[in-house]
Design a protein around this motif. Structure first.
Motif, PDB file in Angstrom:
ATOM      1  N   LEU A  78       0.853  -1.166  -0.028  1.00 62.85           N
ATOM      2  CA  LEU A  78       0.086  -0.083  -0.239  1.00 62.85           C
ATOM      3  C   LEU A  78       0.619   1.227   0.021  1.00 62.85           C
ATOM      4  CD1 LEU A  78      -2.613  -0.808   2.694  1.00 62.85           C
ATOM      5  CD2 LEU A  78      -2.769  -1.425   0.072  1.00 62.85           C
ATOM      6  N   ALA A  79       0.685   2.123  -1.041  1.00 64.33           N
ATOM      7  CA  ALA A  79       1.467   3.232  -0.989  1.00 64.33           C
ATOM      8  C   ALA A  79       0.724   4.728  -1.499  1.00 64.33           C
ATOM      9  CB  ALA A  79       2.796   2.923  -1.963  1.00 64.33           C
ATOM     10  N   VAL A  80       1.053   5.655  -1.047  1.00 68.14           N
ATOM     11  CA  VAL A  80       0.440   6.892  -1.673  1.00 68.14           C
ATOM     12  C   VAL A  80       0.736   6.949  -3.017  1.00 68.14           C
ATOM     13  CG1 VAL A  80       0.397   9.493  -1.375  1.00 68.14           C
ATOM     14  CG2 VAL A  80       0.568   8.126   0.871  1.00 68.14           C
ATOM     15  N   PRO A  81      -0.048   7.234  -3.957  1.00 67.04           N
ATOM     16  CA  PRO A  81       0.075   7.050  -5.406  1.00 67.04           C
ATOM     17  C   PRO A  81       0.660   8.349  -5.702  1.00 67.04           C
ATOM     18  CG  PRO A  81      -2.380   7.380  -5.063  1.00 67.04           C
ATOM     19  CD  PRO A  81      -1.792   7.208  -3.635  1.00 67.04           C
ATOM     20  N   GLY A  82       1.697   8.230  -6.907  1.00 68.76           N
ATOM     21  CA  GLY A  82       2.194   9.249  -7.645  1.00 68.76           C
ATOM     22  C   GLY A  82       1.531   9.657  -8.981  1.00 68.76           C
ATOM     23  N   GLU A  83       1.909  10.310  -9.770  1.00 70.32           N
ATOM     24  CA  GLU A  83       1.404  10.706 -10.845  1.00 70.32           C
ATOM     25  C   GLU A  83       1.097   9.419 -11.857  1.00 70.32           C
ATOM     26  OE1 GLU A  83       2.987  14.027 -13.117  1.00 70.32           O
ATOM     27  OE2 GLU A  83       2.607  15.366 -11.631  1.00 70.32           O
TER      28      GLU A  83
END
Length: 360
Positions: free
Chosen positions: A158-163
């Protein structure tokens, strides 16, 4: 005169060139561009005061008379003579400045001593964490530390999404998350997904994600994370709270792209976000909900120890729908898995989530 003596006399050093109006005369006047400037003179130059006053000030002096200024006004570049002056000033060698008592300090103003380069370097280190030049720029993760937050398991991340991840998730959202053969399952919005044609479906997801960032405050936050398997995005897992410092309660929501369903990812991602809630944030309670007809979602919740917390009757898409509310408290949560790890959960992130050190 030595550089030290010049500094003691209140002078500065910098690029120097004879003023064009008096070039070649006995009273060769020098104009110096230097960061340490007479505030009064700098103001005159900035506001475009004609150069006669400046010429008069420097012409009255014998050799060695200097004027200090931060920079020439932009309009000077429009004057051919001044343009020549500017070019020469950039090439001229540095020379210390001497001011005598009989010079016109009313026009020149007080010239402060220059800040030594070591002081400038200390200032840069203090304001840029020891970095200088291009290295002084901060990364997005430094400005918004939540960007560093990740939860990993042996199966997924689970990760904060980039562009790039946002674009990938938006395409998954447009492709749909519900089996078209399941006629009895309401297509209600969840975790940024909303039923609709492309490109409206993509736009809806992106707006939801960006709104969660725009509305973020410690008293009310919603963290939308990309679910990644072998580097590819397969879905979304979110967790949010209101007044977490008081309630110690979080709520979760999720979806998986249709082509990645029925692979066990639903339970894995829910277990990961619960680990973040209970082990990372120190939550006492996690809440969720699902339609009574959504058997896969309910199955994941029951397998992880959730209990029923009553039902709510809602109207959706012109029909009556029963929502089953679910709750998992800390006592029933099992953290027996040793393959789940939390990364990037520092004090700055905890503060943004209204988590105190004493409550963890």
């Amino acid at each position: 005169m030595s550089g030290a003596a010049a500094a003691g006399a209140g002078g500065t050093s910098g690029s120097e060139v004879p003023h064009p109006a008096v070039r070649g005369s006995a009273a060769h006047s020098i104009v110096t561009a230097n960061a340490c400037c007479s505030p009064r003179l700098a103001g005159n130059v900035r506001h475009g005061v004609t150069s006669e006053r400046l010429i008069k000030s420097v012409s009255a002096a014998q050799s060695g008379r200097f004027v200090s200024c931060t920079r020439l006004p932009r309009r000077a570049a429009d004057d051919p003579v001044k343009r020549e002056w500017i070019k020469a000033a950039r090439k001229a060698p540095a020379r210390p400045v001497t001011l005598t008592d009989d010079q016109n300090h009313e026009d020149l103003g007080a010239l402060p001593e220059p800040r030594p380069s070591s002081e400038i370097r200390r200032h840069l280190r203090a304001t840029a964490g020891g970095r200088t030049g291009h290295d002084a720029r901060m990364t997005l993760a430094e400005v918004w530390p939540v960007r560093r937050l990740r939860v990993t398991t042996s199966v997924l991340e689970l990760a904060v999404p980039g562009e790039d991840e946002l674009a990938e998730l938006a395409m998954h959202a447009a492709a749909g998350i519900y089996d078209p053969q399941s006629r009895f399952l309401a297509r209600s919005p969840v975790a940024g997904w909303e039923s609709g044609p492309s490109p409206q479906a993509e736009w809806s997801f992106l707006r939801y994600y960006w709104a969660s960032l725009a509305d973020w405050r410690p008293s009310r936050w919603n963290l939308v994370m990309a679910v990644k398997v072998d580097g590819a995005c397969v879905g979304v897992q979110e967790i949010g709270a209101q007044d977490f410092g008081i309630t110690r309660t979080v709520s979760t929501g999720s979806w998986i792209a249709r082509r990645f369903q029925r692979r066990g990812y639903g339970k894995q991602m829910r277990a990961a976000i619960l680990h973040l809630a209970f082990a990372g944030l120190g939550a006492d309670r996690a809440e969720s909900a699902a339609w009574s007809t959504n058997a896969p979602s309910l199955g994941v919740s029951w397998s992880l120890g959730y209990q029923s917390n009553g039902t709510t009757i809602r109207a959706f898409d012109g029909a009556r729908q029963e929502q089953i509310n679910l709750v998992l408290d800390r006592q029933r949560w099992e953290s027996g898995r040793d393959d789940i790890a939390i990364h990037g959960l520092g004090d700055e992130v905890l503060e943004l989530m209204d988590v105190s050190a004493a409550s963890r």
